[in-house]
Design an enzyme around this catalytic site. Sequence first.
Site, PDB file in Angstrom:
ATOM      1  CG  ASP A 166      43.014  39.634  39.895  1.00 43.83           C
ATOM      2  OD1 ASP A 166      42.915  40.445  40.829  1.00 43.83           O
ATOM      3  OD2 ASP A 166      43.275  38.427  40.052  1.00 43.83           O
ATOM      4  CD  GLU A 275      39.331  42.576  45.692  1.00 39.46           C
ATOM      5  OE1 GLU A 275      38.160  42.129  45.680  1.00 39.46           O
ATOM      6  OE2 GLU A 275      40.326  41.838  45.774  1.00 39.46           O
TER       7      GLU A 275
END
Length: 497
Positions: A166, A275
């Site tokens: 992340d 992402e």
Amino acid sequence: MELYEEKRIKPEQLKKRLGKPITLYERSETSLGECTLALVRAGREKYLVATGSGPVFDELEGTTEGSCKICPTNHANRLVLNSYLPYTKPQSNANKRTSIGLGDRLGEATCGHIRALQGTSVFPIFAQQSVRELTLTGRTFEDVIDKAAYAVFQEGYTGGYGADGDHLKKEADIEKALEAGVTMITLDSSDVIDNTVFTLGTHEVEARYEQMDATLCKSYEDRYRDQVFTVSDQSYTLDAEHLKRDILIYHRALDFIQAIYEKYIAGSAVSLDFEVSIDETDTPTDAKSHLFIALELKRRKVVVSTLAPRFIGEFQKGIDYRGDLALFEQDLLAHTAIAKQFGYRLSVHSGSDKFSIFPILQKTIKGSFHIKTAGTNWLEAMRLVALKDPDLYRRMHRHALSRFADARAFYHVTTDISAIEALDATQDAELVHYLEDDNARQLLHITYGFLLEDTDATGRKLFKDEFFSLLAIEEQLYADLLAKHIGKHLHLLGFAS
Ligand code: ZN
């Protein structure tokens, strides 16, 4: 599958060998030919137990007595488990289902998350940590995935899950995450997004733009200047001023995203979700800027799975959304239409506890999306501490107050610690109410790194041991609290369990 007597896990025998009472996780019992595997707990430790014989039995590391091997729940054994039981291995969200990131800072929350997900079609990302979170908790990507994989095995959960590296900003971190087996990269380009441009006046933008490479500027202008683009029923003109601003803000980020995509994602042997996050800015991403980015990503042949804009309003840690819900809905509608047209899903970051916007997400996006939650399971652990060990809770709360100023440097929060009820005025039975108070929630939320890692004068961790021992003893309660809390998220997002 029927378990034959000689291959069945024998709790009595394990208790004798481990020297402690054990808990056998029945849902984990799995037969693999001549070998039965199961997960057990003895005190704070969990062990993988193999009974029988055969290749999986031989490949696991551990200590053998007769036909029973007791194996540590370490990284090497996780890899063995992955190779024989593919559902324990992280995978990409191949069917582009609505997905939820369930960052588990403690490595103890996945069982509760699995229960929350039961009966829904949501694809979970059980392993999701940023480098900052790893640093603050002294963990590694391997450890994060190991913990998720063993929890999946413990619960007998075969629905598949992902692992997200992340908010990665550096190539070295991307490489580490991929090596550890993440199936999703969230690229945070905030280091190369020029945030200073948002607040510049027209003349200052002109002046800055003049200093840029003229050929580069011309190529952008040839493509977009004063062009009209239609998205759904909305027309956007990329007028010169807005375009120049976007070029100044995003051109380095676009180059960075493309370079990372080409180097790590496009040619990857394993399927990865990519992402792009542009959410770490003070200023919301407006629809025109999102459109500009979408157009550029497409032109550069960068295929993204999800994109996280910075939405309008405030997404502070651990508390509900702050802002105008009607404006948020309008903003979301525009971003949704762009994402749809360009073939990716929207991603909503800092999604923990944003209960008031969940019904809007469901109603507006209609199709699938991604939402990230992280710290809220830490707060549920603190709820457990407040419920079960008032003395420990008081010490942690007090320490959090003393570290608030240090923690605040890392977060955008509007916490007013003077508004938090004094500990001395709070009865033990009322401690749990701190978890309903926005200021106290943020206090506990942002100080987690200090609460877990701070040491006393002799170098001993202040709370870590006591805290994890309590979580181990109260494992079922922790899972129940999470099932309820994350279940509420899923319910409001329209996923009935
Ligand atoms: Zn973010």
